[in-house]
Design a protein around this motif. Sequence first.
Motif, PDB file in Angstrom:
ATOM      1  N   GLY B  49      56.097  -9.690 -85.464  1.00  0.00           N
ATOM      2  CA  GLY B  49      57.207 -10.375 -84.796  1.00  0.00           C
ATOM      3  C   GLY B  49      56.851 -10.982 -83.460  1.00  0.00           C
ATOM      4  N   LEU B  51      54.934 -13.642 -83.128  1.00  0.00           N
ATOM      5  CA  LEU B  51      55.070 -15.071 -83.409  1.00  0.00           C
ATOM      6  C   LEU B  51      55.993 -15.228 -84.612  1.00  0.00           C
ATOM      7  CD1 LEU B  51      51.370 -16.370 -83.302  1.00  0.00           C
ATOM      8  CD2 LEU B  51      53.140 -16.753 -81.589  1.00  0.00           C
ATOM      9  N   SER B  52      56.575 -16.401 -84.725  1.00  0.00           N
ATOM     10  CA  SER B  52      57.368 -16.660 -85.925  1.00  0.00           C
ATOM     11  C   SER B  52      56.521 -17.480 -86.893  1.00  0.00           C
ATOM     12  CB  SER B  52      58.620 -17.437 -85.559  1.00  0.00           C
ATOM     13  OG  SER B  52      58.250 -18.754 -85.223  1.00  0.00           O
ATOM     14  N   LEU B  66      62.030 -11.486 -89.287  1.00  0.00           N
ATOM     15  CA  LEU B  66      62.798 -12.525 -88.575  1.00  0.00           C
ATOM     16  C   LEU B  66      64.297 -12.261 -88.617  1.00  0.00           C
ATOM     17  CD1 LEU B  66      61.192 -16.016 -89.263  1.00  0.00           C
ATOM     18  CD2 LEU B  66      61.349 -14.759 -87.125  1.00  0.00           C
ATOM     19  N   GLN B  70      64.717  -5.958 -85.067  1.00  0.00           N
ATOM     20  CA  GLN B  70      64.793  -4.651 -84.398  1.00  0.00           C
ATOM     21  C   GLN B  70      64.399  -3.520 -85.349  1.00  0.00           C
ATOM     22  OE1 GLN B  70      65.543  -6.795 -82.510  1.00  0.00           O
ATOM     23  NE2 GLN B  70      66.457  -6.160 -80.605  1.00  0.00           N
TER      24      GLN B  70
END
Lengths: 238, 324
Positions: B49, B51-52, B66, B70
């Motif tokens: 998480g 980078l996307s 994405l 959490q």
Amino acid sequence: MGAILKKELRSYFTSPIGYVYIAVYLAISGFVFSMFTVQQASSGEDASVGTYFTVLMFVYSILVPLLTMRIFADEKKQGTEQLLLTSRVPIWSMVLAKFVAAYIMFASTFLISLLDYYVLFKYGKPQPGVLFGYAVGVLLLGAAFVAIGVFISSLTENQIIAAVGTIAVLLLMLCVNFFNQYIDISWIRVVCNWLSIYSRFGNFTYGVFDFNALLYYASICFVFLFLTVRVYQRRRYQ
Amino acid sequence: MIEIKNLVKRFGDKLVLSNVSFTVGDNEIVGFLGPNGAGKSTTLNIVTGYLSATEGTAVIEGCDILEDPQNARAHIGFLPEIPPLYPDMTVAEYLSFIYDLKGTTLNREKHLEEIAEVTRIADVGQRLIGNLSKGYKQRVGIAQALVGNPKVIILDEPTVGLDPRQIIEIRNLVRMLGRDHTVIFSSHILSEVQAVSDRIVIINKGQIVADEKTEEISRVVDGRRRFTFSICGPQKEIYAALKQIPGVTYVEALAGHELDSTQFVVESQTDVRKAVFGILAANDWPLIGVEAMGVNLEEIFISLVDKPDGKQAGRRITTPKANA
């Protein structure tokens, strides 16, 4: 958020930055207070704190960057921002924690310097409302300064660039309305007035709580913290 | 379990990852192998998480990184390529900070003690991280990944810059972690991946070019057999005779070492040792040595990553996973 806030506060005192900030601020503040306020009061003149607070604003524009320069730049340089950005803590929470930590340092040091008021009350007859107005004004102004510093720190991994950049922006925002007297174009004057952090401070100096100024400073904080969040979101989605 | 599907990542116009897909089963250690710049760290950064992805999904223990970052991150312990350490903290303070950062609910003292024990950093608990050796820093980095006992451990090049003894220690640690955790372990050092992984995924130029069980990868990638024969006799004639054996694809004559012999490297699709012996016996050419040479991981790796761009996608090899 609590973990990052605690770590940030702690980090001010595991490096010289926190001590340097407190020591330099209290020394300059005490000196300026003594020169422009206490000596006048003791000689029977009007104990105006206006000059003291005006000088203080420029002192803050130099010293607040000390508190904010490493806040993101250092994380980036050490590679620890990856730790924070892959933790469960949302980006806005991380930004807010760092802002609050720097602001606690700013506000607590300012509140300590208010002990100077005791001397003023002993030797002169200041107006409590005016002093309170100034204090509220400084606390709001400080929040805006810290938010701007936090944002600029998120743009670079070099602390020096973050500090110099913040000083430049803060001085520009403080001085921008001084250029107005040389500008004839009305819309530029309007923009300069809007940008001016200094001009919003005016009503507080009369002991008047200026709700518009409160909104202005709150907006500055919101905009720059939002931009900081966007910097990190953009980096993630780039 | 980690499910990575069709990950695509572009930095501007540059395509860094192209349809990267693989799955890591529960308690499986997967070695993620590739040359520098192949896309290993980018893939791992997307999975964690940081980078996307431009396209595609990464699902960790049922949580999309994405859509539900959490919860997905709660299952991950991540050691990035550069260990994320604060040099002005002691090891104990650092782990305590990580404990708070991850919102761990386990008994703080006991949990951190266990981690310090497992990663063998208990003796440096009160030392500043900035003063530790590279090996200790790396172990502290792994220790932070273990805080909160996440199901998935992702280690990006955990042995870079370590001395051989430290590398062995980290390997043993990774092996031990694999008993209770799902582990992705990236490296560009082939022997290392071979030593610890149940499965190897090879990435090159942003594409997965191999995904196989460690013990099977050489068989699947390359069915060739290779032998070295040390033979006494006329070099040219022996060379010609070896070339004519059915199944032999390649013969090379090297300089001899003893008894005026010549070494011949023979590559073939099948085991040709009996046929070679028959020909040598018939011609009275004494055979003074035979060595079967395996195709090692380095050769497989190079054969995969050196393929021209256009041929890579078709070169991908994979067989069904036992626990996928």
